[in-house]
Design a protein around this motif. Sequence first.
Motif, mmCIF file in Angstrom:
data_model
loop_
_atom_site.group_PDB
_atom_site.id
_atom_site.type_symbol
_atom_site.label_atom_id
_atom_site.label_comp_id
_atom_site.label_asym_id
_atom_site.label_seq_id
_atom_site.Cartn_x
_atom_site.Cartn_y
_atom_site.Cartn_z
ATOM 1 N N PHE A 289 17.543 7.625 13.715
ATOM 2 C CA PHE A 289 16.538 6.562 13.768
ATOM 3 C C PHE A 289 15.449 6.831 14.801
ATOM 4 O O PHE A 289 14.362 6.267 14.704
ATOM 5 C CB PHE A 289 17.205 5.202 13.994
ATOM 6 C CG PHE A 289 17.648 4.585 12.700
ATOM 7 C CD1 PHE A 289 16.748 3.889 11.914
ATOM 8 C CD2 PHE A 289 18.935 4.752 12.244
ATOM 9 C CE1 PHE A 289 17.131 3.346 10.707
ATOM 10 C CE2 PHE A 289 19.336 4.215 11.035
ATOM 11 C CZ PHE A 289 18.431 3.513 10.256
ATOM 12 N N PHE A 290 15.710 7.688 15.752
ATOM 13 C CA PHE A 290 14.627 8.106 16.644
ATOM 14 C C PHE A 290 13.573 8.865 15.839
ATOM 15 O O PHE A 290 12.371 8.620 15.962
ATOM 16 C CB PHE A 290 15.172 8.988 17.770
ATOM 17 C CG PHE A 290 14.106 9.474 18.710
ATOM 18 C CD1 PHE A 290 13.546 8.618 19.648
ATOM 19 C CD2 PHE A 290 13.641 10.777 18.640
ATOM 20 C CE1 PHE A 290 12.549 9.060 20.518
ATOM 21 C CE2 PHE A 290 12.644 11.224 19.495
ATOM 22 C CZ PHE A 290 12.105 10.359 20.434
ATOM 23 N N ILE A 291 14.047 9.766 14.963
ATOM 24 C CA ILE A 291 13.134 10.540 14.108
ATOM 25 C C ILE A 291 12.413 9.610 13.132
ATOM 26 O O ILE A 291 11.203 9.722 12.913
ATOM 27 C CB ILE A 291 13.917 11.633 13.336
ATOM 28 C CG1 ILE A 291 14.474 12.670 14.331
ATOM 29 C CG2 ILE A 291 13.035 12.310 12.296
ATOM 30 C CD1 ILE A 291 15.463 13.637 13.720
ATOM 31 N N VAL A 292 13.155 8.663 12.540
ATOM 32 C CA VAL A 292 12.560 7.711 11.597
ATOM 33 C C VAL A 292 11.467 6.891 12.272
ATOM 34 O O VAL A 292 10.361 6.714 11.731
ATOM 35 C CB VAL A 292 13.638 6.771 11.011
ATOM 36 C CG1 VAL A 292 12.990 5.587 10.277
ATOM 37 C CG2 VAL A 292 14.548 7.529 10.054
ATOM 38 N N GLY A 293 11.753 6.391 13.477
ATOM 39 C CA GLY A 293 10.786 5.559 14.198
ATOM 40 C C GLY A 293 9.503 6.298 14.523
ATOM 41 O O GLY A 293 8.390 5.773 14.287
ATOM 42 N N ILE A 294 9.627 7.499 15.046
ATOM 43 C CA ILE A 294 8.441 8.303 15.387
ATOM 44 C C ILE A 294 7.639 8.633 14.138
ATOM 45 O O ILE A 294 6.403 8.528 14.114
ATOM 46 C CB ILE A 294 8.863 9.604 16.116
ATOM 47 C CG1 ILE A 294 9.534 9.289 17.460
ATOM 48 C CG2 ILE A 294 7.655 10.519 16.318
ATOM 49 C CD1 ILE A 294 8.656 8.583 18.462
ATOM 50 N N SER A 295 8.346 9.019 13.062
ATOM 51 C CA SER A 295 7.668 9.379 11.809
ATOM 52 C C SER A 295 6.891 8.198 11.248
ATOM 53 O O SER A 295 5.749 8.345 10.796
ATOM 54 C CB SER A 295 8.696 9.871 10.785
ATOM 55 O OG SER A 295 9.401 10.989 11.271
ATOM 56 N N SER B 54 0.836 -1.198 0.000
ATOM 57 C CA SER B 54 0.000 0.000 0.000
ATOM 58 C C SER B 54 0.871 1.249 0.000
ATOM 59 O O SER B 54 2.072 1.196 0.314
ATOM 60 C CB SER B 54 -0.909 0.004 1.231
ATOM 61 O OG SER B 54 -0.132 0.154 2.411
ATOM 62 N N LEU B 55 0.263 2.385 -0.341
ATOM 63 C CA LEU B 55 0.993 3.656 -0.366
ATOM 64 C C LEU B 55 1.537 3.994 1.021
ATOM 65 O O LEU B 55 2.684 4.435 1.173
ATOM 66 C CB LEU B 55 0.063 4.773 -0.864
ATOM 67 C CG LEU B 55 0.668 6.190 -0.864
ATOM 68 C CD1 LEU B 55 1.873 6.265 -1.797
ATOM 69 C CD2 LEU B 55 -0.401 7.219 -1.252
ATOM 70 N N GLN B 56 0.707 3.771 2.024
ATOM 71 C CA GLN B 56 1.107 4.056 3.405
ATOM 72 C C GLN B 56 2.337 3.230 3.810
ATOM 73 O O GLN B 56 3.313 3.761 4.339
ATOM 74 C CB GLN B 56 -0.063 3.740 4.337
ATOM 75 C CG GLN B 56 0.181 4.063 5.800
ATOM 76 C CD GLN B 56 -0.965 3.558 6.658
ATOM 77 O OE1 GLN B 56 -1.132 2.351 6.851
ATOM 78 N NE2 GLN B 56 -1.766 4.487 7.147
ATOM 79 N N HIS B 57 2.298 1.949 3.521
ATOM 80 C CA HIS B 57 3.418 1.081 3.857
ATOM 81 C C HIS B 57 4.634 1.356 2.989
ATOM 82 O O HIS B 57 5.775 1.193 3.436
ATOM 83 C CB HIS B 57 2.999 -0.386 3.736
ATOM 84 C CG HIS B 57 2.108 -0.838 4.856
ATOM 85 N ND1 HIS B 57 1.415 -2.028 4.833
ATOM 86 C CD2 HIS B 57 1.797 -0.237 6.037
ATOM 87 C CE1 HIS B 57 0.721 -2.154 5.955
ATOM 88 N NE2 HIS B 57 0.932 -1.078 6.697
ATOM 89 N N SER B 58 4.414 1.786 1.755
ATOM 90 C CA SER B 58 5.534 2.167 0.880
ATOM 91 C C SER B 58 6.291 3.343 1.468
ATOM 92 O O SER B 58 7.535 3.381 1.443
ATOM 93 C CB SER B 58 5.019 2.533 -0.519
ATOM 94 O OG SER B 58 4.443 1.420 -1.151
ATOM 95 N N MET B 59 5.549 4.303 2.018
ATOM 96 C CA MET B 59 6.186 5.476 2.644
ATOM 97 C C MET B 59 7.000 5.063 3.868
ATOM 98 O O MET B 59 8.112 5.558 4.086
ATOM 99 C CB MET B 59 5.112 6.494 3.030
ATOM 100 C CG MET B 59 4.415 7.152 1.847
ATOM 101 S SD MET B 59 2.997 8.169 2.347
ATOM 102 C CE MET B 59 3.808 9.434 3.325
ATOM 103 N N ILE B 60 6.453 4.146 4.650
ATOM 104 C CA ILE B 60 7.147 3.679 5.854
ATOM 105 C C ILE B 60 8.436 2.936 5.484
ATOM 106 O O ILE B 60 9.499 3.174 6.069
ATOM 107 C CB ILE B 60 6.222 2.776 6.699
ATOM 108 C CG1 ILE B 60 5.082 3.609 7.287
ATOM 109 C CG2 ILE B 60 7.003 2.074 7.807
ATOM 110 C CD1 ILE B 60 3.977 2.794 7.933
ATOM 111 N N LEU B 61 8.347 2.047 4.490
ATOM 112 C CA LEU B 61 9.523 1.299 4.058
ATOM 113 C C LEU B 61 10.567 2.220 3.442
ATOM 114 O O LEU B 61 11.776 2.027 3.637
ATOM 115 C CB LEU B 61 9.114 0.212 3.058
ATOM 116 C CG LEU B 61 8.285 -0.942 3.639
ATOM 117 C CD1 LEU B 61 7.795 -1.856 2.521
ATOM 118 C CD2 LEU B 61 9.094 -1.745 4.657
#
Length: 444
Positions: free
Chosen positions: A268-274, A233-240
């Motif tokens: 990675f703190f920023i990545v995780g929260i985002s 999905s688009l949402q999961h694509s953004m997360i990956l």
Amino acid sequence: MKLSFPHPIIILLGFIILAALSSYFIQSGSYERVLDLESGREIIVPGSFHSIEDRNASIYDIALSIPEGIILGADVVVLILLIGGAFYVIEKTGALQEGITALIYQFRNRQYLLLYIIGLIFAFCGATIAMQEELIALAPILILLAKKINYDVRAIVAIALGSALIGASFSPVNPFGSLLSQTIAELDFNEGFAYRMVFLILAILIWCGYHIKYGKLKTPSEEAIKLKPAKISLQHSMILFLAFGGIVVMAWGIVYKDWGYNEMSALFFIVGISCGLIGKMGINGTARAYTAGFGEMIFAGVIVGLARSVYLILQNTSIIDPIIQGMFQPLESMPTQIAALGLYLSQALIHLPVPSTSGQAVLTTPLAVPLMDLLGVSRQIAVLTYQYPAGVMDLIAPTNGGMMAVVAAAGIKYNSWISYLWKSWLLLMALGLISVFIALFWFA
């Protein structure tokens, strides 16, 4: 009462006690050191070894080394917690599951190719930035991948972690290994580059080929059988994209901006929260998942700290230098081939009390270089007999906190890891030794 193999924490506590007991049998000693302006590190002055006032570790020192070791490795522990928390959040969004399922489906008829690609990617990371601790947070991905393609999780961890460590060991460009040792040995970077590249490629192909062949489980798992087409999905694509983009940015920061553990942790703190917010977990949900991720990674962090404690005991009692002196001195009177073999095995053993590859380079290269000059062989032999065994030992040395933490995070017992790995480990040790023997003639 049934005896069981010791827990990783017990193994490391045993090494701490063994290091302390060794201080009562080994006279404290030290080499003189000078600052090498080119590498910016202190290096040993050959022939300067001398005994000093004996220092023995007390029970108090043993107990104190445990919190001190964890504090000494605090930057790595924080990195493990923050990266681990980030990937735990990403896993909870479902993006990893969906992404891996889609990837495996694309390679459903060519799984071996997928595993070779994974091995080469991690080998590149190991060869260029000596990636190791960063893999701890990827343990859930490796476990999921193993289940999906019906492989032993030890084989998948070996292909990922092992390829990174072997890449670092055989690499001609590892700044913390071969490059550092070559600088200390006053060797030109270009000399031996092609030679090392040949054996790097051989090592990775042999390693991956072995585990691809022997890591496949004979009984199909349910998850492997139920493999179906999956669209991301688009949402999961953004997360990956954010997750793996973070890894790329981390590599860029290490190579071009001289990033340390703190910068990587912040990234990675920023990545995780985002990713949590994009995954619609909400602010509180993301925080709860991140906190749960800390719980998953704290054991790996303690393992890294305890590994530092072993080195701390050896360093404070000043018995590292006497151990190195005792191993190297007898080699001076041996024939060339025997001396090369002895140096190779000595460097492998030295890596147990000195688990830092860069630390080992600084400690041993200044001693190995005069030995090579005395034997009338190329100084490249001094570098090769250090870089191969030191790097390959990282795969099994219990004092290597990074490896122990990755294995623990993947839910693999240390004895199970060794029982699976020892044959392929011997293959790589043998390949390194063959390279050294050929190098005696190649660089003559």
